[in-house]
Scaffold this active site. Structure first.
Site, PDB file in Angstrom:
ATOM      1  N   MET A   1      -1.691   5.220   5.827  1.00 43.45           N
ATOM      2  CA  MET A   1      -1.551   4.149   4.827  1.00 43.45           C
ATOM      3  C   MET A   1      -1.683   4.707   3.405  1.00 43.45           C
ATOM      4  SD  MET A   1      -3.733   1.170   6.711  1.00 43.45           S
ATOM      5  CE  MET A   1      -3.130  -0.123   5.641  1.00 43.45           C
ATOM      6  N   HIS A   2      -1.434   3.836   2.448  1.00 45.04           N
ATOM      7  CA  HIS A   2      -1.754   4.037   1.022  1.00 45.04           C
ATOM      8  C   HIS A   2      -0.929   5.100   0.288  1.00 45.04           C
ATOM      9  CE1 HIS A   2      -5.205   1.938   2.578  1.00 45.04           C
ATOM     10  NE2 HIS A   2      -5.804   3.012   3.047  1.00 45.04           N
ATOM     11  N   ASP A  40      -1.373   2.667   9.961  1.00 46.48           N
ATOM     12  CA  ASP A  40      -1.965   3.217  11.192  1.00 46.48           C
ATOM     13  C   ASP A  40      -3.311   2.620  11.559  1.00 46.48           C
ATOM     14  OD1 ASP A  40      -3.392   4.522   9.158  1.00 46.48           O
ATOM     15  OD2 ASP A  40      -3.028   6.543   9.902  1.00 46.48           O
TER      16      ASP A  40
END
Ligand code: XUL
Length: 514
Positions: free
Chosen positions: A83-84, A243
């Site tokens: 992520m991110h 995830d």
């Protein structure tokens, strides 16, 4: 009747995992491939999106070949990803620079600016229901604006890692609610981009892709992508998920009361929430779940399995030679030793803050501690104290989840990740929480398995995410030993009093080491 399959990809930090899953939810082929991680400066982490795509295309070809599945029988594609991260694209959808990842620390300054512009922590929580962690995408966009203005000038689209794969597969710019929640620019309550905050930060709104629910079909595989991956042209590509959210969907965590503990390098405590809940104080992460109208709460302790691995790498030469001698895994030898200690490790405690901490204490200065060492202790007690200390950290995170809503009661604990493979660690989990713990078939495959289930919902194999997770099969069950309750409750109480006492001393040490 023609059998139906789904193919799913998890684009992780160390590598990519691709699965083919059949309509009985069995994994029939799996393939992984690693790619480089770049650290151009201390605390910076980057990857090349071209490496992700290369690994995706190659592992897709490999699983299709291995399983001998006819690509025409693959009903849909599922995506999971770290992520991110920020993938910056220009007007021709060319990658402008390497992606900046979730564990990159360069944006501390920009995060402070965002909090100020939002009008303080409380206001920021009102916008997104989350604190602004340096890993989130928002700080990276402002960093690009301040530090690489030429590149920022050419920026037309920002995608998270898995959404770049979607673009390569379908030609569409799209994301879904779980990954969007981790950008720091998403109105998690209303499941839409937070236009107000984006405008306040002066970021053009149109750089963000259209946002879907996780099981929606977001496009179909193009002719070019079909040639590269071996998939059939026109195969639907489903939203998927970040995830750390979608791996919990693969564990069936879409209801309140089912607690998930994942023991990888980091330890994650997560639960599905039946309604939106305010993240008071912002200690937890509250994101949209992959199931519509469900939210996801989690807390991440940064060095869980990572503490145990560090200990093995640095202090367990003897165990490594015994493992070689008896043809066993070194962790089995360490666990035999830890089992020969006792619950509470004879009064020895371990704080797992080897790399600072995110939750329960957001503190980059925190460090690891063995507390209570005496002449009585042997190495086996230290080994056991690590396993127990990590569980205490998870228990503290669970207590924060309980504070969100005092009606939440655990009905079930599902464990996954590398640590759940150990019978001793599962027993300690069960004893520290005094609850039965289960492992499920498939969830060991992490985000890729959750993505396969969500893809199966999107392309009609299962009616809903609830329907898909109803069929998850239990692999192991561990019962708590009530005889350990008193010891663990008392040791936990002492454990929780250590950080508040040490916190100012951590700061001193940190400053000294700068
Ligand atoms: C979640 C998080 C990680 C990344 C990388 O907040 O930081 O789980 O998604 O896997």
């Amino acid at each position: 009747m023609v059998k139906k399959y789904v193919i799913s990809v998890d684009i992780g930090t160390s590598g990519c995992k691709t699965l083919i899953v059949d309509e009985n939810q069995d994994v029939i082929a799996a393939e992984t491939m690693e790619y480089p991680l770049y650290t151009p400066k201390p605390g910076w982490t980057e990857q090349d999106p071209a490496d992700w795509w290369d690994a995706t295309a190659k592992t897709m070809r490999a699983v299709i070949h291995k399983s001998s599945v006819n690509p025409e029988h693959i009903a849909g594609v599922g995506l999971s990803g770290q992520m991110h991260g920020m993938v910056p694209l220009d007007k021709n959808a060319g990658v402008l620079r390497r992606a900046i990842l979730w564990n990159d620390q360069r944006t501390q300054k920009q995060c402070r600016e965002i909090v100020d512009i939002a009008g303080g922590e409380e206001n920021l929580l009102r916008y997104t229901n989350n604190k602004m962690l340096p890993g989130y995408t928002a700080g990276k966009i402002l960093w690009l604006k301040e530090e690489e203005p030429e590149i920022y000038g050419k920026l037309r689209t920002v995608l998270n890692p898995k959404d770049y794969l979607r673009f390569k597969l379908t030609g569409e710019f799209a994301t879904e609610v779980s990954d969007a929640s981790g950008t720091g620019l998403f109105d998690v309550k209303n499941r839409r981009w937070c236009d107000e905050l984006i405008a306040l930060l002066g970021i053009p709104k149109d750089i963000f892709p259209r946002c879907y629910e996780s099981a929606d079909v977001t496009g179909v595989v193009t002719k070019k992508a079909a040639e590269e991956t071996g998939l059939s042209e026109g195969t639907p590509v489903v939203g998927g998920g970040g995830d750390s959210v979608i791996q919990t969907t693969g564990m069936g965590l879409i209801k309140e009361g089912i607690l998930g503990l994942t023991l990888g390098t980091a330890g994650i405590v997560a639960m599905g929430l039946g309604s939106f809940k305010a993240n008071i104080g912002g200690k937890l992460q509250v994101f949209c779940n992959n199931a519509p109208n469900i939210w996801h709460v989690m807390g991440v302790t940064l060095t869980a399995g990572g503490s145990y691995q560090w200990y093995k790498n640095n202090f367990c030469e003897g165990e490594k030679s015994r493992a070689a001698q008896y043809k066993k895994n070194v962790y089995e030898i360490m666990e035999d030793d830890a089992a020969a200690s006792e619950a509470g490790a004879k009064g020895l405690l371990f704080l797992p803050y080897l790399n600072g901490e995110r939750c329960p204490y957001p503190d980059a200065t925190a460090r690891g501690v063995f507390f209570g060492l005496s002449l009585l202790h042997q190495k086996r007690d230290m080994t056991r104290a690590i396993l127990e200390g990590v569980q205490f950290s998870l228990r503290q995170i669970f207590q924060l989840i309980e504070i969100l809503d005092n009606k939440i009661k655990i009905s079930e604990i599902i464990v996954s990740g590398g640590g759940s493979q150990s019978a001793l660690w599962r027993q300690i989990q069960s004893d520290v929480f005094q609850s039965q713990v289960k492992t499920l078939k498939g969830s060991a495959e992490g985000g890729a398995y959750g993505a396969a289930l969500v893809a199966g919902v999107g392309c009609g194999i299962w009616e809903s995410i609830e329907d898909a997770v109803n069929n998850l099969q239990v692999e192991t069950e561990t019962q708590p030993n009530p005889g350990t309750k008193e010891t663990y409750d008392r040791m936990y109480e002492i454990y929780t009093s250590l950080y508040p006492a040490l916190s100012p001393i951590y700061k001193n040490l940190y400053d000294f080491m700068q």
